[in-house]
Every structure is written in C-alpha cells, then in structure tokens.
Design an enzyme around this catalytic site. Structure first.
Site, mmCIF file in Angstrom:
data_model
loop_
_atom_site.group_PDB
_atom_site.id
_atom_site.type_symbol
_atom_site.label_atom_id
_atom_site.label_comp_id
_atom_site.label_asym_id
_atom_site.label_seq_id
_atom_site.Cartn_x
_atom_site.Cartn_y
_atom_site.Cartn_z
ATOM 1 N N ARG A 159 27.378 -10.630 -12.900
ATOM 2 C CA ARG A 159 26.644 -11.127 -13.798
ATOM 3 C C ARG A 159 25.409 -10.223 -14.550
ATOM 4 O O ARG A 159 25.087 -10.400 -15.555
ATOM 5 C CB ARG A 159 26.064 -12.394 -13.090
ATOM 6 C CG ARG A 159 25.315 -13.332 -14.056
ATOM 7 C CD ARG A 159 24.940 -14.650 -13.304
ATOM 8 N NE ARG A 159 23.839 -14.278 -12.289
ATOM 9 C CZ ARG A 159 23.323 -15.237 -11.558
ATOM 10 N NH1 ARG A 159 23.821 -16.460 -11.065
ATOM 11 N NH2 ARG A 159 22.545 -14.656 -10.308
ATOM 12 N N LYS A 184 20.909 -13.909 -17.319
ATOM 13 C CA LYS A 184 19.560 -13.673 -16.446
ATOM 14 C C LYS A 184 18.792 -12.647 -17.208
ATOM 15 O O LYS A 184 18.345 -11.617 -16.554
ATOM 16 C CB LYS A 184 19.794 -13.531 -15.148
ATOM 17 C CG LYS A 184 18.849 -14.240 -14.009
ATOM 18 C CD LYS A 184 19.541 -14.234 -12.781
ATOM 19 C CE LYS A 184 18.519 -14.380 -11.819
ATOM 20 N NZ LYS A 184 17.792 -15.495 -11.886
ATOM 21 N N GLU A 204 19.549 -27.523 -16.784
ATOM 22 C CA GLU A 204 19.360 -26.867 -15.460
ATOM 23 C C GLU A 204 17.781 -27.026 -15.415
ATOM 24 O O GLU A 204 17.171 -27.642 -16.333
ATOM 25 C CB GLU A 204 19.930 -25.663 -15.331
ATOM 26 C CG GLU A 204 19.670 -24.393 -16.314
ATOM 27 C CD GLU A 204 20.196 -23.150 -16.065
ATOM 28 O OE1 GLU A 204 20.360 -22.864 -14.865
ATOM 29 O OE2 GLU A 204 20.442 -22.544 -16.928
#
Ligand code: PLP
Ligand code: COI
Length: 340
Positions: A81, A183, A219
């Site tokens: 990721r 991220k 989220e």
C-alpha cells in the site's frame, strides 16, 4: 530488559524510543538504510514536503504473543500500500521486500519497547516518506527520506472497547478521483479541522459520506466501517475508490467469511440503509475494532441497536478472532504473521 513503563495506562500518543530507521533516495536510488538514534529531521526550508505536502505513511503494530514471540501482522500489505501511495504522489516506492526487512530490523532494535502480552498496549510502527530536497515550482522532489519510527501505544479511543458516537460532518476528507484511496499525509491535513470540530461538539469521530453525492457511507478519518445485519449472519462494508483499503478490514472480511461462516457484502452502502444495521464498528490498525453506538446526522440520531454499553455480539466475535490471531491465541491464516 523491558522498559519500566505502566503499559496499561498508555494512550495513543508519541513517545521517543531507542532507534528509528532511515534510508535516503538520491541520484535515482535508495541507499542501504540504517538505524539511527537521532529522532529529529533537518532539511531545507523549501523541502517539497514543507511546501507541497509530498508525503505518505503507513501504520502497523508489533505484538507480544501469548507464548512470548514478537510478531507483526501482514506487513507485506503495508509495504504494497505504501508503494501504491508513493506512485500516486510521484515518489519512488521504497522496495517492498526492504520495507518488511526494515520493519523487522527497527522492531528488533527496540525490543524492550514492545509491550508485554496481555497489557492492552502494542508497539505502533509508523513508516513514512517525504520529498526532501528544495523545490519552489510545483513539481516532485528528486530526493526522498524514508523513515520508520516506533512508539508504544494504548487504545486509539479513550475507554478502549466502549462504543463511540460519530457525526456526519459538512466536510469531505477526499475528492472524487482524488487521494482518498492512498495513505497520503494531505488526507489527514484535510481531516484536522473536521475532527477538532467534532470533538468540540462532543463526538468521537466523523463519518464521511461519499464526496460526490453525499448519499453513501465512506469511512471515518482513521478507520474503515463495518456493519452487521441479518441477525449476525451478514457483514456489510462500503466499497468506494475514495476509501483507504484497510488491511484490518480486509482481514476481518476474510475471518467473517472463512472462519465464522458469515456472508460478506463489499459494496456501495447507502446512508439510508444504516437504520437496518444491527451493529457497527470502526476498524483499522489503531482503532482495532471500535464499536459505534450512535450516529448524529445534524441532530437526527440513529441509535445502533447494539447500544452504548458494549460491543455487539458479532463484532465481539470478530474482535476476539482478529486479536486472537494477532496475539497468537488462534492459528493464523498462512502468511498473516511475521516473526520479528
Ligand atoms: N482508513 C483510514 C483513513 C486510515 O487512516 C486507516 C489507518 O491506517 C484505516 C482506514 C485502517 O487501515 P489499516 O487497517 O490498514 O490500518
Ligand atoms: C492507523 O490505524 O495506523 C492509522 O494510521 C490511523 C490513524 C492513527 C491515522
């Protein structure tokens, strides 16, 4: 010798440990990397990260198992990721195999800081990288610093496993076709004002809706969302390009389907469906699974049937299985646990 710390009273905050890991990217390649006892970073006032926020990060934990081993949970997925995040930000990915080796190396060097089994605390591992050299025109840096800091932490939400209250904010954390799925530090900068506003109004977190239509659940600022319905038989979790692909959520879905015999629906979830849900949880490395008891949508209250006193029964089963795997009480699926 383990550090003399009251592990059980730790909250989720930074505390300097012995070593961090650092590697520099220069002239088109990463150097060999090393441990450092210097927990500060010195760079140009015009560094790309300072001017244009070119940075991304990861979060994972080291656990002490019941039989005294030190393990990490699926660090290969964090490596992947982070490489995805780097590519989206025009940064050179830190090689994925070296990422996992560096995590092992820095945890090993700070072994005395890994909280003991059963203490409720863990060693939080924060890999991060940023554009290091100076740029003034808007463009990516040529030099990068990759670092890993580690710090012992307790629960992300005060009160541990007590249900929290979330609100629907008037802000978005990510744009359609933006960076919500990686991220990037900039996503968290976007969430600072909404989270402080939520806290000032007495809520624990923001539950963001989809930025394009504000009709679907996305989220929170730091965790994915799971719902339980059909008398505990079905797990529902939102699917969207602007949600961070949580490793905890992917693991929980696997556990639900393959270990607990549940049906898993990973699909767009309308906010209007939420009153049909029996249980709700926030999941992530920091949040683990934190139950939600109530949603406040501009004064309209949605009470989650599992209530404000404790975790719902199915959430509890998922929580016990996930943490059982992480702490070595339950046999892990192949490749999930990396010994340090
Ligand atoms: N969503 C956001 C926005 C996060 O910051 C995090 C934390 O990493 C998560 C979800 C959970 O992801 P993971 O389970 O990989 O920690
Ligand atoms: C994590 O769970 O690792 C996170 O990064 C969430 C938050 C601390 C930003």
């Amino acid at each position: 010798m383990a550090k003399d710390i009251d592990w059980g009273s730790l909250d989720f905050s930074y505390r300097e440990t012995d070593y961090s890991y650092v590697s520099m990217y220069k002239d088109g390649k990463w150097d060999e990397g090393k441990l450092t006892g210097d927990h500060t970073v010195t760079m140009s006032e015009c560094a790309c990260v300072l001017q244009y926020s070119q940075s991304c990060f990861e979060g994972l934990k080291a656990y002490t198992t019941e039989d005294g081993r030190i393990v990490c949970f699926r660090p290969d997925l964090n490596a992947q990721r982070m490489a995805d995040s780097a590519r989206r930000l025009e940064m050179p990915p830190f090689p994925e195999d070296r990422f996992v080796d560096a995590v092992r190396e820095v945890v090993k060097a700070n072994i005395d800081w890994v909280p003991p089994y059963g203490s409720g605390a863990t060693l939080y591992i924060r890999p991060y990288m940023f554009g290091y050299n100076s740029v003034i025109g808007v463009k990516p840096a040529d030099e990068y610093m990759f670092r890993i800091l580690v710090t012992p932490v307790g629960p992300y939400f005060k009160g541990g496993a007590k249900p929290v209250v979330v609100r629907i904010p008037d802000f978005d954390r990510a744009a359609p076709h933006g960076t919500g799925g990686i991220k990037a530090g900039l996503n968290y900068a976007m969430s600072l004002h909404p989270i402080m506003e939520a806290h000032r109004e007495g809520f624990n977190e923001n539950m963001y809706l989809d930025p394009a239509t504000r009709t679907k659940v996305e989220e929170t600022g730091g965790a994915n969302i799971i719902f339980i319905k059909d008398h505990g038989k079905t797990l529902v979790t939102p699917k969207s390009d602007s949600i961070l692909p949580s490793i905890t959520r992917r693991s929980i879905c696997w556990i639900a389907e393959n270990m607990l015999g549940m049906k898993v629906e990973h699909r767009p979830v309308l906010f209007s469906e939420v009153p049909e849900m029996e249980e709700m949880g926030l999941c992530g490395t920091a949040a683990v699974i934190s139950p939600v008891g109530q949603i406040n949508d501009h004064g309209r209250i949605i009470n989650i049937p599992s209530g404000m006193d404790e975790m719902g029964p199915t959430t509890k089963k998922l929580y016990d299985t996930l943490t059982g795997i992480q702490m070595g009480r339950i046999k892990a699926p192949e490749g999930w646990i990396f010994e340090v």
